[in-house]
Design an enzyme around this catalytic site. Sequence first.
Site, PDB file in Angstrom:
ATOM      1  N   ASN A  13       0.881  -1.172   0.000  1.00  0.00           N
ATOM      2  CA  ASN A  13       0.000   0.000   0.000  1.00  0.00           C
ATOM      3  C   ASN A  13       0.917   1.220   0.000  1.00  0.00           C
ATOM      4  OD1 ASN A  13      -1.822   2.032   0.472  1.00  0.00           O
ATOM      5  ND2 ASN A  13      -2.372   1.382   2.546  1.00  0.00           N
ATOM      6  N   LYS A  15       0.144   4.263  -0.474  1.00  0.00           N
ATOM      7  CA  LYS A  15      -0.491   5.486   0.047  1.00  0.00           C
ATOM      8  C   LYS A  15      -0.169   6.669  -0.868  1.00  0.00           C
ATOM      9  CE  LYS A  15      -0.303   3.409   4.566  1.00  0.00           C
ATOM     10  NZ  LYS A  15      -0.281   3.552   6.007  1.00  0.00           N
ATOM     11  N   HIS A  99      -9.700   1.527   4.289  1.00  0.00           N
ATOM     12  CA  HIS A  99      -8.475   1.710   5.067  1.00  0.00           C
ATOM     13  C   HIS A  99      -8.760   2.696   6.202  1.00  0.00           C
ATOM     14  CE1 HIS A  99      -4.431   2.826   6.214  1.00  0.00           C
ATOM     15  NE2 HIS A  99      -4.027   1.703   5.639  1.00  0.00           N
ATOM     16  N   GLU A 101      -7.176   5.070   7.333  1.00  0.00           N
ATOM     17  CA  GLU A 101      -6.880   6.476   7.020  1.00  0.00           C
ATOM     18  C   GLU A 101      -8.052   7.113   6.270  1.00  0.00           C
ATOM     19  OE1 GLU A 101      -3.095   5.759   5.160  1.00  0.00           O
ATOM     20  OE2 GLU A 101      -2.286   5.196   7.119  1.00  0.00           O
ATOM     21  N   GLU A 171      -6.103  -4.771  10.201  1.00  0.00           N
ATOM     22  CA  GLU A 171      -5.082  -3.758  10.469  1.00  0.00           C
ATOM     23  C   GLU A 171      -5.427  -3.004  11.752  1.00  0.00           C
ATOM     24  OE1 GLU A 171      -2.811  -2.623   6.646  1.00  0.00           O
ATOM     25  OE2 GLU A 171      -4.469  -1.253   6.887  1.00  0.00           O
ATOM     26  N   GLY A 177       1.833   2.255  10.719  1.00  0.00           N
ATOM     27  CA  GLY A 177       2.832   3.319  10.591  1.00  0.00           C
ATOM     28  C   GLY A 177       3.492   3.704  11.904  1.00  0.00           C
ATOM     29  N   SER A 217       2.686  -2.222  10.381  1.00  0.00           N
ATOM     30  CA  SER A 217       4.120  -2.351  10.664  1.00  0.00           C
ATOM     31  C   SER A 217       4.678  -3.745  10.373  1.00  0.00           C
ATOM     32  CB  SER A 217       4.434  -1.921  12.104  1.00  0.00           C
ATOM     33  OG  SER A 217       4.040  -0.571  12.300  1.00  0.00           O
TER      34      SER A 217
HETATM   35  P1  PGA Z   1       2.409   0.188   7.665  1.00  0.00           P
HETATM   36  O1  PGA Z   1       1.008   0.486   6.932  1.00  0.00           O
HETATM   37  O2  PGA Z   1       2.908  -1.130   7.136  1.00  0.00           O
HETATM   38  O3  PGA Z   1       3.294   1.343   7.263  1.00  0.00           O
HETATM   39  O4  PGA Z   1       2.134   0.140   9.122  1.00  0.00           O
HETATM   40  C1  PGA Z   1       0.085  -0.536   6.702  1.00  0.00           C
HETATM   41  C2  PGA Z   1      -1.141   0.021   6.052  1.00  0.00           C
HETATM   42  O5  PGA Z   1      -1.542   1.142   6.389  1.00  0.00           O
HETATM   43  O6  PGA Z   1      -1.768  -0.634   5.193  1.00  0.00           O
END
Ligand code: PGA
Length: 257
Positions: A13, A15, A99, A101, A171, A177, A217
């Site tokens: 992903n 982003k 997601h 976000e 998630e 993140g 992560s």
């Molecule tokens: P990350 O993000 O691996 O940077 O924690 C995962 C995601 O948001 O899909």
Amino acid sequence: MNRKYRKTVIAGNWKMNQLASGVKPFIEELKEHMPKTRSCDVVLCTPAVMIPAMVKAGKDCRVAAGGEDVSKFEKGAYTGEISADMLADVGAKYCIVGHSERREYHHESDSLVNEKAKALLAKGIAPIICVGESLEQREKNLTMEYIAYQVCAALSGIDGTQVRRCIIAYEPIWAIGTGKTATAEQAEEVCCEIRAVIRRLYGARSARAVSILYGGSMNAKNAAELLAQPDIDGGLIGGASLKPADFATIVAATAQG
Ligand code: PGA
């Protein structure tokens, strides 16, 4: 992982990082690190403007292209929106929906996530449906209840054949993140519960056919342990998917077992 019944999927992903001009060099570097034999499907989900570049460059490296979001509308006067048809037309095979976000910054509700998943299924794109609890919900012991609710809401009106084309990504919001990964045990517990919810809704055969990913992560170091869990069928990877060598190491970690 359980390769007998379902696909293992490693999905990046990106982003709002990278540029379309960066896709080709990224894939060229990725190719150098990728394992010769592949035990999983690999996809990189990017902003829509990069999908054509990913489709083109990805062919060389067996990397499929995916979107990060889609409109719930099929077509029409929706300025700025991108439809499932448009994603399919440029070659996207997967698309992330729900997601955290987007839920947080764009106020996406569970019913909107459900409509988006259905819009994708109607055009032959596999939705990667994200669910996950906040730290507060985890601390209050509400994780299982909330995840079960989110999964049911996201799958509302999706039939037993279509559900097998859906991918669920667990998630935990507190792990995205932040560098704080769920332990393999915590991740497995929730992924196992997600499968139990699907079993209650659609029966055992459908439940064992759905791929459930962990995200938050996941990186080159912790991937193998997470992927060794029976109900974790891959990963949705943010930060580490922007680094070709790390992403390839995660792909290679699916070869175990
Ligand atoms: P990350 O993000 O691996 O940077 O924690 C995962 C995601 O948001 O899909």
